[in-house]
Scaffold this active site. Sequence first.
Site, mmCIF file in Angstrom:
data_model
loop_
_atom_site.group_PDB
_atom_site.id
_atom_site.type_symbol
_atom_site.label_atom_id
_atom_site.label_comp_id
_atom_site.label_asym_id
_atom_site.label_seq_id
_atom_site.Cartn_x
_atom_site.Cartn_y
_atom_site.Cartn_z
ATOM 1 N N ASP A 199 -5.512 -13.365 0.559
ATOM 2 C CA ASP A 199 -6.046 -12.030 0.860
ATOM 3 C C ASP A 199 -7.575 -12.073 0.900
ATOM 4 O OD1 ASP A 199 -5.690 -9.426 1.643
ATOM 5 O OD2 ASP A 199 -5.500 -8.614 -0.372
ATOM 6 N N HIS A 231 0.859 -1.190 0.000
ATOM 7 C CA HIS A 231 0.000 0.000 0.000
ATOM 8 C C HIS A 231 0.894 1.240 0.000
ATOM 9 C CE1 HIS A 231 -3.970 -1.921 0.501
ATOM 10 N NE2 HIS A 231 -3.261 -2.878 1.076
HETATM 11 ZN ZN LIG Z 1 -3.852 -4.957 1.190
#
Ligand SMILES: [Zn+2]
Length: 398
Positions: free
Chosen positions: A277, A199
Amino acid sequence: MMPLDQNTTPLVLSGIHYQTHEPVDVMVASGIITDIQKREQAPDETLPFIGPGLVDMQVNGFAGVDFNDATLTVDGVIAITQSLLKLGVTTFYPTVITNADDTIRTILQTIHQACETSSLVASCIGGIHLEGPFISPEEGPLGAHPKAHVKPPDWSLLQSFIDASGGRIRLITLSPEWPGSADFIRQCVEHGLLVAIGHTAASPAQIQEAVDAGARLSTHLGNAAHQLLPRHPNYIWEQLAQDGLAASVIADGFHLPPSVLKVIFRMKAEKAILISDSVSLGGLPAGNYQSPVGGEVTLTDEGKLHLAGKPTVLAGSAQPLLWGVNQVVRLGLASLDKAWEMASIHPSRLLNLPQQGGLTIGAPADLVLFRAVEVIKVYKKGCDTEIRRDCTEIHREK
Ligand SMILES: [Zn+2]
């Protein structure tokens, strides 16, 4: 249930070794692989493959349980552990993302409590992955994290998270674009945390400083990025070229095109890692749902999770790690044994788990029996082989 480490009943598991493709008997005692013997396979015997348990470094939720919901319960953590076990995941890292500080601490306490309550949960949770809040506030790199709670690295705040988790945080994803990141990374490493870059909108110099300070992983490389980037340099090329960085990827078939997966696998080789994820809607039937992150979302029959009415805007991954292994094999990007290792031995090695031994004597007996291709039905010249009497042509040929 008996605590796992007290289970001393010996066990023999027969299967086709996932690497060598030889039939083997795997002997297990006290939770450890004690011997592996070549087996004489009877001609009519159909053995499943046997391989090391899958290790998922990034699980936001699954089967209705959400690691980012303050109402998470101990029972919920036990339930998700069992759901993941059924899908071959014997070690996982609950992933807590950017949120209000108190909410993060509450969730971490619940996960810690679940580990204290159940020896099975404690042995399946390798550690907690804290993804945020020290990430990029920029649109794109921010992904679905709530911008209001993003902040620069703060050691005393992280210490409060570590304390709330009972010292179970093992992995932190951050962006090194904040001033003071290198010192913060060094502090994390000194305290035994694996530091991942993710990120991020970091510059090449900031990425280099992060690696020099001890960062060792790129989290879901290629996702949580700007829609448009300078052709070079940019933070994807820089991380790809850093030999010191392993890379995790979401290989669900929707997050990255096969060409990008191929390049990452070639560059990272033994350091390429598959993650799910997955979010809490993972493993649920297709349909429309209300998601705590994306609002109205749609889970399609193909397994893609997107914002309702916007099929191009993904709302997280809804697939377990096993799906990613199958995708990689199906796309011809790796052989079954290599794909399996990207989801088991590669992450174990990076996290220095005893499971990095894989299917070897002395390694933990975290094992999965599986069939790479499960045949449901077979057709001969268009005839269902279960109803042969209706198929005159095949009978004539016999
Ligand atoms: Zn992430």
